[in-house]
Design a protein around this motif. Structure first.
Motif, PDB file in Angstrom:
ATOM      1  N   ALA A  97      -5.073   3.187  -6.452  1.00  0.00           N
ATOM      2  CA  ALA A  97      -3.996   2.878  -7.412  1.00  0.00           C
ATOM      3  C   ALA A  97      -4.488   1.966  -8.527  1.00  0.00           C
ATOM      4  N   GLU A 125       0.789   4.026  -2.895  1.00  0.00           N
ATOM      5  CA  GLU A 125       0.141   5.277  -2.468  1.00  0.00           C
ATOM      6  C   GLU A 125       0.432   6.419  -3.448  1.00  0.00           C
ATOM      7  N   GLY A 126      -0.621   7.059  -3.937  1.00  0.00           N
ATOM      8  CA  GLY A 126      -0.456   8.214  -4.827  1.00  0.00           C
ATOM      9  C   GLY A 126      -0.011   7.853  -6.229  1.00  0.00           C
ATOM     10  N   ARG A 127       0.036   6.565  -6.557  1.00  0.00           N
ATOM     11  CA  ARG A 127       0.448   6.161  -7.913  1.00  0.00           C
ATOM     12  C   ARG A 127      -0.691   5.401  -8.590  1.00  0.00           C
ATOM     13  N   ALA A 158       0.838  -1.208   0.000  1.00  0.00           N
ATOM     14  CA  ALA A 158       0.000   0.000   0.000  1.00  0.00           C
ATOM     15  C   ALA A 158       0.871   1.256   0.000  1.00  0.00           C
ATOM     16  N   LYS A 159       1.946   1.218   0.773  1.00  0.00           N
ATOM     17  CA  LYS A 159       2.840   2.395   0.832  1.00  0.00           C
ATOM     18  C   LYS A 159       3.493   2.629  -0.530  1.00  0.00           C
ATOM     19  N   ALA A 218      -5.085   2.170   4.374  1.00  0.00           N
ATOM     20  CA  ALA A 218      -4.206   1.601   3.341  1.00  0.00           C
ATOM     21  C   ALA A 218      -5.010   0.988   2.208  1.00  0.00           C
ATOM     22  N   SER A 247      -5.501   3.398  -0.518  1.00  0.00           N
ATOM     23  CA  SER A 247      -4.350   3.546  -1.437  1.00  0.00           C
ATOM     24  C   SER A 247      -4.350   2.440  -2.483  1.00  0.00           C
TER      25      SER A 247
END
Ligand code: MIC
Ligand code: SF4
Length: 626
Positions: free
Chosen positions: A330, A295-297, A291-292, A323, A326
């Motif tokens: 994505a 994240e944002g992609r 998830a990290k 999470a 995310s």
């Protein structure tokens, strides 16, 4: 316990899952006991989850009712994959676990002696509280150094598979030791012990230490902790070392978990699908990391990213912590907490598709698409490759995300149903697809028949008894499954076997590697197979053959394999004497030749062959009820 001799251990816990469980509980019923003898037994539902007809749902009801009656906990569908949930809620350091799934050694990550076996072995363990096996070599695996950023537990076990191959662990237990152990979390240790199954090992085990204690505390189970470590003067049959600092991200190429190369050497391979999950890599920490990274992609346009969290605990925590958002944003397709694509239950790749998976097995056809190319990687490699659309080395991304094990996990056992207080009142419900299973016939003094098929090395149970969304609903219907036996090798085999009223199978090295499914023996039994002549066998499958009265014979001279052909007529005389002696002479009546075969099984297993199967033996002794 002496190397190579028969060993007996008492079994504290058992686990079953649904694709092997229906048969296991039918066998347990056949043992006519009132209540199981183990401390704790759990029946999980995690494999046969697609309900495209009533069969799977009927099997789940059968398992739930039979579990309730016999004193077994029932983990409902949706609660998660057996091995992940077992780690979270049931694994106890220092206890023994026998499971009707080859990845049962996952719990070795918590210091359990956890062994995968065929269903009937698990049924007998529930009835009698013990398990017999051949004492293996104990291999000490010394872990030194520390993993570099972006290098994961998956790379440790893939590295070992590259070194030892899929048969390198046969007849062995891997005991992990050394400084490096302290740097590995419970899920990391479990990834390693999980894929010890791919080495063919009896099991793999880590010591239980402060890290184990902290994991148990976080699960609210610290009272179940005990420290388990090797004696100072412990002696090992073999020792090997892995320097964690020397490892890099690795990938297993089609179609075997030991075809391992560095990710860097395949960088740029275009991928169609990325699947994250399975009992190997679907823990909280695995998915938080994913998830990290995501994240944002957004994932690449041509990629389908599928994520199956290992348990409801994992999924709930991903949701609570945001999470999950995310992952969804994505572009991930979130599946229920189950084996799913790992056992071909949906998400089959496109024709000739390239699929990157965080799983443990990439045998040909297992994904449901025969032409697919399945690669096995860590969750980190999977996530980054999903974004880029091609196989990528995570080290190119800079610093890895900072993630750590939670101090407390979200605990809610409301999908774990305890057994009944009044078992007499429980009615076992069996759907119409549950058919009687074949039972072996006591040994005849002479066995004659034709060679019905000759197959090559490393034939998996996925070849012998394919499993996918179409066939899994029939795991309690052996007559139906028999039409598919060995069809990935030869589509006419079932017809030929039926026409000739049974006979022999000829095979190469490591016959029957992979899963614990006893269907890979029950179905050949149904088709009249009397013996399998191979260069060598995988452990669980060999035991399953014996347990069903099929004789597993090994070529004393492997070159003899080349001299037997399909449809040759074979004869074994004087079977009782020859089986007892452990050397069996086979006459090839077609070629006028004779082959010496070895029967490398224990004295009790020879007795099982004579009786025509383990159930027959246990019943003949009348000991199951004691
Ligand atoms: C597997 O991973 O191959 C399975 C499906 O979990 C099997 C069990 C089965 O065939 O039902 C296993 O590993 O034993
Ligand atoms: Fe399920 Fe796959 Fe694990 Fe087998 S290997 S138990 S199919 S997740």
């Amino acid at each position: 316990m002496i190397l190579g001799e028969e060993a007996v251990i008492s079994i504290d816990q058992t686990l079953t899952q649904d694709s092997t469980g229906t048969m296991t509980y039918l066998e347990l019923e056949a043992l006519e006991i009132d209540k199981i003898k183990t401390k704790k037994s759990i029946a999980y539902i995690d494999h046969n989850m697609l309900q495209t007809g009533p069969e799977n749902a009927d099997d789940h009801i059968y398992i739930q009712t039979v579990a309730k009656k016999y004193g077994i906990y029932f983990s409902k569908p949706g609660n998660g994959i057996c091995h992940q949930v077992h780690l979270e809620r049931f694994a106890v350091p220092g206890e023994t676990l026998l499971g009707s799934d080859s990845h049962t050694p996952t719990a070795g990550g918590m210091g359990m002696l956890a062994i995968g076996a065929g269903g009937v072995d698990v049924a007998v363990a529930m009835a009698q509280g013990e398990y017999h096996f051949t004492m293996p070599k104990i291999v000490k695996v010394n872990l030194t150094g520390r993993l570099n950023p972006w290098v994961s537990a998956k790379d440790i076990i893939l590295g070992l598979l590259k070194r030892l191959t899929v048969k390198g662990g046969v007849g062995k237990i891997f005991e992990y030791a050394g400084e490096g152990v302290k740097s590995l979390s419970i899920p990391q240790r479990a990834t390693i012990t999980n894929m010890g199954a791919e080495l063919g090992a009896l099991t793999s085990i880590f010591p239980s230490d402060e890290i184990t204690l902290n994991f148990l505390k976080a699960q609210g189970r610290e009272n179940e902790f005990s420290e388990i470590k090797a004696d100072k003067e412990a002696m090992y049959d073999e020792e090997t070392e892995i320097n964690l600092s020397h490892l890099e991200p690795l990938v297993a190429c089609p179609h075997s978990p030991d075809k391992v190369v560095p990710v860097s050497s395949l960088k740029g391979l275009k991928v169609n699908q990325v699947v994250i999950g399975s009992c190997t890599n679907s823990s909280y920490i695995d998915l938080i990391k994913v998830a990290k990274i995501l994240e944002g992609r957004t994932i690449a346009k041509h990629v389908s990213l599928v994520i199956a969290p290992g348990s409801r605990q994992v999924l709930t925590m991903l949701a609570q912590e945001g999470a999950l958002v995310s992952l969804i944003v994505a572009g991930a397709r979130i599946l229920e907490c189950a084996c799913g694509p790992c056992i071909g239950m949906g998400q089959s790749p496109p024709t000739n598709g390239v699929s990157l998976r965080t799983f443990n097995r990439n045998f040909e056809g297992r994904s449901g698409t025969l032409s697919a190319e399945v690669y096995l990687v860590s969750p980190e490699v999977a996530a980054i490759s999903a974004i880029n659309g091609y196989l990528s080395d995570p080290r190119d991304l800079g610093k890895p995300p900072i993630v750590k094990e939670p101090e407390s996990f979200f605990v809610n056992d409301n999908l774990i149903i305890p057994p009944a207080n009044n078992p007499d009142k429980v009615k076992i419900i069996k759907g119409p697809n549950i058919k009687p299973f074949p039972t072996g016939i006591p040994l005849n003094s002479e066995i004659q028949g034709k060679v019905l098929i000759k197959v090559k090395d490393n034939i998996t149970t996925d070849h012998i008894m394919p499993s996918n969304a179409k066939l899994l609903p029939y795991r309690s219907n052996i007559p139906y499954l028999s039409n598919y036996c060995l069809t990935p090798c030869d589509k006419d085999f079932p017809k030929r076997a039926k026409k000739n009223k049974g006979g022999f199978i000829i095979a190469g090295i490591n016959y029957g590697q992979g899963s614990s499914r006893e269907h890979a023996a029950l179905v050949p039994l149904y088709l009249g197979i009397k013996a399998v002549l191979a260069k060598s066998f995988a452990r669980i499958h060999q035991a399953n053959l014996v347990n069903n009265g099929i004789i597993p014979l090994i070529f004393k001279n492997p070159e003899d394999y080349d001299n037997v052909n399909e449809m040759d007529e074979l004869l074994i005389e004087n079977t009782f004497f020859q089986v007892k002696r452990g050397i069996v002479k086979i006459k090839n009546l077609t070629k006028g030749k004779e082959y010496k075969m070895l029967l490398n099984i224990t004295a009790s297993q020879k007795e099982i062959i004579v009786q025509g199967g383990l159930l027959n033996l246990v019943k003949s002794k009348g000991s199951a009820k004691e």
